[in-house]
Write a protein that holds these residues in place. Structure first.
Motif, short mmCIF file in Angstrom:
data_model
loop_
_atom_site.label_atom_id
_atom_site.label_comp_id
_atom_site.label_asym_id
_atom_site.label_seq_id
_atom_site.Cartn_x
_atom_site.Cartn_y
_atom_site.Cartn_z
N UNK A 1 0.84 -1.18 0.00
CA UNK A 1 0.00 0.00 0.00
C UNK A 1 0.89 1.25 0.00
N UNK A 2 0.55 2.20 -0.82
CA UNK A 2 1.28 3.45 -0.89
C UNK A 2 0.47 4.55 -0.22
N UNK A 3 1.10 5.25 0.70
CA UNK A 3 0.43 6.36 1.37
C UNK A 3 0.37 7.56 0.43
N UNK A 4 -0.64 8.38 0.65
CA UNK A 4 -0.71 9.64 -0.08
C UNK A 4 -1.21 10.72 0.87
N UNK A 5 -0.88 11.94 0.55
CA UNK A 5 -1.29 13.10 1.33
C UNK A 5 -2.02 14.03 0.37
N UNK A 6 -3.22 14.43 0.72
CA UNK A 6 -3.98 15.36 -0.11
C UNK A 6 -4.24 16.62 0.70
N UNK A 7 -3.70 17.73 0.23
CA UNK A 7 -3.96 19.03 0.84
C UNK A 7 -5.12 19.67 0.08
N UNK A 8 -6.03 20.31 0.80
CA UNK A 8 -7.23 20.85 0.18
C UNK A 8 -7.47 22.29 0.60
N UNK A 9 -7.82 23.12 -0.37
CA UNK A 9 -8.42 24.42 -0.13
C UNK A 9 -9.76 24.35 -0.85
N UNK A 10 -10.85 24.46 -0.10
CA UNK A 10 -12.18 24.24 -0.68
C UNK A 10 -13.02 25.52 -0.66
N UNK A 11 -13.78 25.67 -1.74
CA UNK A 11 -14.79 26.72 -1.85
C UNK A 11 -14.23 28.14 -1.71
N UNK A 12 -13.04 28.34 -2.25
CA UNK A 12 -12.44 29.67 -2.30
C UNK A 12 -13.17 30.49 -3.36
N UNK A 13 -13.68 31.65 -3.00
CA UNK A 13 -14.38 32.50 -3.96
C UNK A 13 -13.50 33.66 -4.36
N UNK A 14 -13.39 33.85 -5.69
CA UNK A 14 -12.57 34.92 -6.22
C UNK A 14 -13.14 35.37 -7.56
N UNK A 15 -12.87 36.59 -7.95
CA UNK A 15 -13.32 37.12 -9.23
C UNK A 15 -12.19 37.00 -10.24
N UNK A 16 -12.53 36.49 -11.44
CA UNK A 16 -11.55 36.27 -12.50
C UNK A 16 -12.15 36.74 -13.82
N UNK A 17 -11.33 37.37 -14.64
CA UNK A 17 -11.77 37.73 -15.99
C UNK A 17 -11.88 36.46 -16.81
N UNK A 18 -13.10 36.03 -17.09
CA UNK A 18 -13.31 34.80 -17.84
C UNK A 18 -14.66 34.83 -18.53
N UNK A 19 -14.79 34.03 -19.58
CA UNK A 19 -16.05 33.91 -20.29
C UNK A 19 -15.88 34.14 -21.78
N UNK A 20 -16.84 33.63 -22.54
CA UNK A 20 -16.80 33.79 -24.00
C UNK A 20 -17.94 34.64 -24.55
N UNK A 21 -18.97 34.84 -23.75
CA UNK A 21 -20.12 35.61 -24.22
C UNK A 21 -19.92 37.10 -23.95
N UNK A 22 -20.53 37.93 -24.77
CA UNK A 22 -20.33 39.37 -24.66
C UNK A 22 -20.69 39.91 -23.28
N UNK A 23 -21.70 39.34 -22.64
CA UNK A 23 -22.07 39.81 -21.30
C UNK A 23 -21.07 39.40 -20.22
N UNK B 1 -15.52 42.10 -17.65
CA UNK B 1 -15.76 42.25 -16.21
C UNK B 1 -15.46 40.93 -15.52
N UNK B 2 -14.95 41.00 -14.30
CA UNK B 2 -14.62 39.77 -13.58
C UNK B 2 -15.87 38.94 -13.28
N UNK B 3 -15.71 37.63 -13.34
CA UNK B 3 -16.78 36.69 -13.03
C UNK B 3 -16.47 36.02 -11.70
N UNK B 4 -17.46 35.86 -10.82
CA UNK B 4 -17.21 35.17 -9.56
C UNK B 4 -17.08 33.67 -9.78
N UNK B 5 -15.99 33.10 -9.25
CA UNK B 5 -15.74 31.66 -9.35
C UNK B 5 -15.58 31.09 -7.94
N UNK B 6 -15.99 29.84 -7.78
CA UNK B 6 -15.72 29.09 -6.55
C UNK B 6 -14.73 27.99 -6.92
#
Length: 123
Positions: free
Chosen positions: A1-23, A27-32
């Motif tokens: 058996x091989x051990x593993x370690x998983x570090x998690x940052x969950x549900x971080x909300x931030x605004x990012x310039x993203x999207x393909x539609x004109x609307x 302007x930044x879009x809120x992402x989780x």
């Protein structure tokens, strides 16, 4: 058996310039964002084990916020996830794999969660 370690940052909300539609463009879009980083763990962790035996969780948060280029518009949230993965892989050679989940908060109705999950393993 091989051990593993998983570090998690969950549900971080931030605004990012993203999207393909004109609307969405211009302007930044809120992402989780949730990030899971898979690492090989130490053989044992004592009560006084120092942080260099793991990874600082704030590095994960930084990769999803301040490390995203200001003013750069990502057409796809897949590209945002890719940038987060590349940032973390460059930071730490001990990372074996990364999973980034992104939900676009502005397009969901009610409790809908619309987004992507990118899992990338170190090449």
């Amino acid at each position: 058996m091989t051990d593993s370690l998983i570090l998690t940052v969950a549900d971080l909300e931030t605004d990012v310039l993203t999207g393909i539609y004109s609307e969405e463009t211009g302007k930044p879009q809120p992402l989780r964002i949730t990030i899971d980083v898979h690492m090989r763990p130490q053989p044992h962790y004592d009560a006084d084990t120092t942080l260099d035996a793991s990874k600082n969780y704030m590095d994960l948060k930084h990769a999803a916020t301040e490390a995203l280029p200001q003013g750069l518009h990502f057409k796809l949230i897949e590209a945002v996830a890719d940038h987060i993965c590349e940032t973390l892989f460059l930071q730490d050679k001990r990372i074996d794999a990364i999973t980034v989940k992104i939900v676009k908060l502005a397009i969901g109705i009610g409790s809908e969660k619309i987004g992507i999950t990118l899992h990338r393993e170190r090449p």
